[in-house]
Design an enzyme around this catalytic site. Structure first.
Site, PDB file in Angstrom:
ATOM      1  N   SER A 123       0.815  -1.215   0.000  1.00  0.00           N
ATOM      2  CA  SER A 123       0.000   0.000   0.000  1.00  0.00           C
ATOM      3  C   SER A 123       0.844   1.258   0.000  1.00  0.00           C
ATOM      4  CB  SER A 123      -0.962  -0.033   1.193  1.00  0.00           C
ATOM      5  OG  SER A 123      -1.884   1.034   1.126  1.00  0.00           O
ATOM      6  N   HIS A 124       0.728   2.061   1.041  1.00  0.00           N
ATOM      7  CA  HIS A 124       1.369   3.369   1.128  1.00  0.00           C
ATOM      8  C   HIS A 124       2.752   3.299   1.758  1.00  0.00           C
ATOM      9  CE1 HIS A 124      -0.742   2.371   4.764  1.00  0.00           C
ATOM     10  NE2 HIS A 124      -0.068   3.277   5.433  1.00  0.00           N
ATOM     11  N   ASP A 127      -1.595   6.795  -3.591  1.00  0.00           N
ATOM     12  CA  ASP A 127      -0.558   6.073  -2.860  1.00  0.00           C
ATOM     13  C   ASP A 127       0.053   4.957  -3.701  1.00  0.00           C
ATOM     14  OD1 ASP A 127      -2.750   4.336  -2.813  1.00  0.00           O
ATOM     15  OD2 ASP A 127      -2.167   3.489  -0.884  1.00  0.00           O
ATOM     16  N   ASP A 175      -0.389   1.687  -4.114  1.00  0.00           N
ATOM     17  CA  ASP A 175      -1.188   0.733  -4.895  1.00  0.00           C
ATOM     18  C   ASP A 175      -2.470   1.332  -5.442  1.00  0.00           C
ATOM     19  OD1 ASP A 175      -2.403   0.882  -2.373  1.00  0.00           O
ATOM     20  OD2 ASP A 175      -3.144  -1.166  -2.473  1.00  0.00           O
ATOM     21  N   ASP A 192      -5.111   2.908  -3.985  1.00  0.00           N
ATOM     22  CA  ASP A 192      -6.415   2.861  -3.318  1.00  0.00           C
ATOM     23  C   ASP A 192      -6.660   4.031  -2.368  1.00  0.00           C
ATOM     24  OD1 ASP A 192      -4.728   2.090  -1.267  1.00  0.00           O
ATOM     25  OD2 ASP A 192      -5.744   0.207  -0.830  1.00  0.00           O
ATOM     26  N   ARG A 193      -5.672   4.897  -2.179  1.00  0.00           N
ATOM     27  CA  ARG A 193      -5.861   6.058  -1.310  1.00  0.00           C
ATOM     28  C   ARG A 193      -5.764   7.338  -2.124  1.00  0.00           C
ATOM     29  NH1 ARG A 193      -3.841   4.577   4.591  1.00  0.00           N
ATOM     30  NH2 ARG A 193      -3.859   2.324   4.425  1.00  0.00           N
ATOM     31  N   GLU A 210     -12.652   5.575   4.871  1.00  0.00           N
ATOM     32  CA  GLU A 210     -11.827   5.523   6.067  1.00  0.00           C
ATOM     33  C   GLU A 210     -11.040   6.814   6.169  1.00  0.00           C
ATOM     34  OE1 GLU A 210     -10.926   0.799   6.677  1.00  0.00           O
ATOM     35  OE2 GLU A 210      -9.439   1.976   5.581  1.00  0.00           O
ATOM     36  N   SER A 250      -8.079   7.179   6.787  1.00  0.00           N
ATOM     37  CA  SER A 250      -6.716   7.012   6.307  1.00  0.00           C
ATOM     38  C   SER A 250      -6.640   7.202   4.793  1.00  0.00           C
ATOM     39  CB  SER A 250      -6.168   5.643   6.720  1.00  0.00           C
ATOM     40  OG  SER A 250      -7.031   4.609   6.301  1.00  0.00           O
ATOM     41  N   LYS A 253     -11.050   0.302  -1.575  1.00  0.00           N
ATOM     42  CA  LYS A 253     -11.046   1.756  -1.695  1.00  0.00           C
ATOM     43  C   LYS A 253     -10.376   2.131  -3.009  1.00  0.00           C
ATOM     44  CE  LYS A 253      -7.283   1.897   1.760  1.00  0.00           C
ATOM     45  NZ  LYS A 253      -7.520   0.616   2.449  1.00  0.00           N
TER      46      LYS A 253
END
Length: 541
Positions: A111-112, A275, A277, A279-280, A361, A363, A374
């Site tokens: 992720s991030h 981010d 991957d 998703d953010r 979320e 985050s 997300k």
């Protein structure tokens, strides 16, 4: 096919988003193979079915994909779909699983978290609905990792991941797909691309920082090629194994250059970042940073402006630490509001059951029922759709939202890489205090209730306990304490601080100032400085 003897590792318990460790840990003999085989051993009925594999392009991505392909062939999958170059953003992987009716998918990402030879790597399994595996599956995977004594793999040459098309791997079909096309086509069905294209054509400047991570190709295809933004509007667009030494976390610390640019007098009108991957997201408008909690609330309140949501939304779901801003929208719309533990997997049941349409979320994650993850670019496009439809900038949209619903002052303080024993001791001490906190006064604040959040899933009846300690004060303020499951070194203590302010005349106070007394009380109750040795958070968002 050959069977390889192995011995268990004792540290392969998946967190909220799969197994995450440093690359050298995954490079240990059979480490990745043990976990992948444990995934397969925990599943039933996949013989001859399709598996999706992809990742965010971080260091060690290609090597693990080759292992997973050969092990999938040995285990009996009929077909594996892989993004070209081993690339699939997490939301794109979810969409591919759903669109093509795959049995499930393996997503390779941390992720991030930073990437590189000594940085982070991760593996997680997504089920057939496109979402992260629920706890009953991750628990089974972990149980298997503790006793595994062999894994199966085919002895074959590596697959060329850079050539779109199908090849045979020991009787299993490997299809290398365009990682972007299906996802971009989906976005075009959800949003008014004509209106956004006209907005950009009018001179409204949009920039996206992909942080040298996976969303670069997606953002270039959508923003520059389909929506007509000038070439170069997508910054750091090439995914790199080390993310160009960026920390690919789209927040005010790691995306500060973008924030400063948008806030400058001659900067862009709108900025966003994604981010590792994909998703953010972070959303910034001229003169206004949008908190993830407010972003969820604004998207929900304006959902019908996007063609894909024109019929309205069934409900809203948010993680417990996320601010209650969306709750006020749900109340006004007369729709369901669901408070879940942190972790996107908890939204899956609500989305599948039609109880919720949008979810988020704090985050920096927001999404909807279009996938089961997300989705950073989705959120950015939703904002552009809202701006195009309302013909207002980000700052006006946010201030008008606060005037209508009230403002939830909100901040998260992260204490990263805290000594694990100290962090666990802090949480244990808090739990011991819960029964005695109600009624206690801390300055002008009086504790109304305190608990360790437990979630009763309204769809399947499952119960998840110990999901974060909540201290609620009279008047609606609160402080939440959690240990995060997304890091790979030590423990990350997250402290969430929130105050509701209905008076529009008091909506212009700086956030940390508005929350100062709650921040001090949080330290007093949890003994943060005394127990961790930290004088200040590592990151404030």
């Amino acid at each position: 096919m050959k069977t390889v003897s192995t011995t268990p590792y004792n540290d392969q318990k998946p967190g909220t988003s799969g197994l995450r460790k440093k690359v050298p840990v995954f490079q240990q003999p059979n480490y990745a193979e043990n976990f992948i085989q444990s995934i397969f051993d925990s599943l039933e009925g996949f013989e001859g079915k399709t598996l999706v594999i992809g990742g965010d392009g971080r260091y060690y991505n290609r090597e693990v994909i080759q292992k997973a392909l050969k092990m999938a062939a040995a285990s009996g999958f009929g077909k594996v779909m892989v993004g070209k170059g081993g690339i699939l953003s997490t939301p794109a992987a979810s969409h591919v699983i759903r669109k093509y009716g795959a049995f499930g998918g393996i997503v390779l990402s941390a992720s991030h978290n930073p990437g590189g030879p000594t940085e982070d790597f991760g593996i997680k399994y997504n089920i057939g609905n496109g979402g992260p595996a629920p706890e009953k599956i991750t628990d089974a995977i972990f149980a298997r990792t503790k006793v595994i004594d062999s894994y199966k793999i085919v002895d074959a040459d590596d697959v060329d991941l850079d050539a779109i098309g199908s090849v045979d791997l020991a009787g299993m079909t490997v299809e290398i797909i365009d990682p972007v096309a299906d996802y971009a086509d989906l976005m075009e069905t959800l949003f008014d691309f004509s209106a956004i294209r006209a907005l950009i054509g009018s001179g409204f400047r949009v920039v996206i920082d992909s942080m040298s991570a996976v969303t670069g190709p997606y953002a270039v295809e959508i923003l520059e090629k389909r929506l007509g933004a000038p070439q170069g509007s997508v910054r750091n667009a090439e995914p790199l194994p080390d993310f160009g030494h960026h920390h690919p976390d789209p927040n005010l610390v790691h995306a500060k250059e973008l924030y400063d640019d948008v806030m400058s007098a001659d900067g862009p009108d709108f900025g966003a970042a994604s981010d590792g991957d994909g998703d953010r997201n972070m959303v910034v408008g001229k003169g206004m940073f949008v908190t993830p909690s407010d972003s969820l609330a604004v998207i929900a309140a304006n959902a019908t402006l996007a063609p894909g949501y024109a019929g309205g939304i069934a409900g809203i779901a948010r993680s417990m630490p996320t601010s209650a801003a969306a709750d006020r929208v749900a109340e006004k719309l007369g729709i369901g509001m669901y408070e879940t533990p942190t972790g996107w997997k908890f939204f899956g049941n609500l989305l599948d059951a039609g109880k919720a349409t949008v979810c988020g979320e704090e985050s920096f994650g927001t999404g909807s029922n279009h996938v089961r993850e997300k989705d950073g670019l989705w959120a950015v496009l939703f904002w552009l759709n809202i701006i195009a439809a309302r013909k207002e900038g980000v700052k006006d949209i946010i201030t008008k939202h606060w005037a209508e619903f009230g403002r939830n002052y909100y901040s998260r303080h992260d204490y990263e890489e805290v000594d694990t024993d100290a962090a666990n001791g802090l949480m244990a001490n808090l739990r011991d205090k819960l029964a005695t906190l109600p009624g206690q006064r801390f300055g002008a604040l009086t504790v109304s209730t305190a608990d360790d959040f437990a979630y009763n899933d309204p769809v399947d009846g499952s119960v998840s306990k110990n999901q974060g300690i909540r201290v609620l004060f009279e008047g609606g303020s609160r402080v939440v304490f959690r240990l995060s499951g997304t890091g790979t070194s030590g423990a990350t203590l997250r402290v969430y601080v929130e105050r509701y302010e209905p008076d529009a005349a008091r909506h212009g106070i700086e956030t940390q100032e508005a929350l100062a007394d709650l921040i001090a009380v949080a330290d007093e109750i949890a003994e943060i400085k005394a127990r961790t040795g930290r004088d200040a958070p590592t990151v404030i968002t």
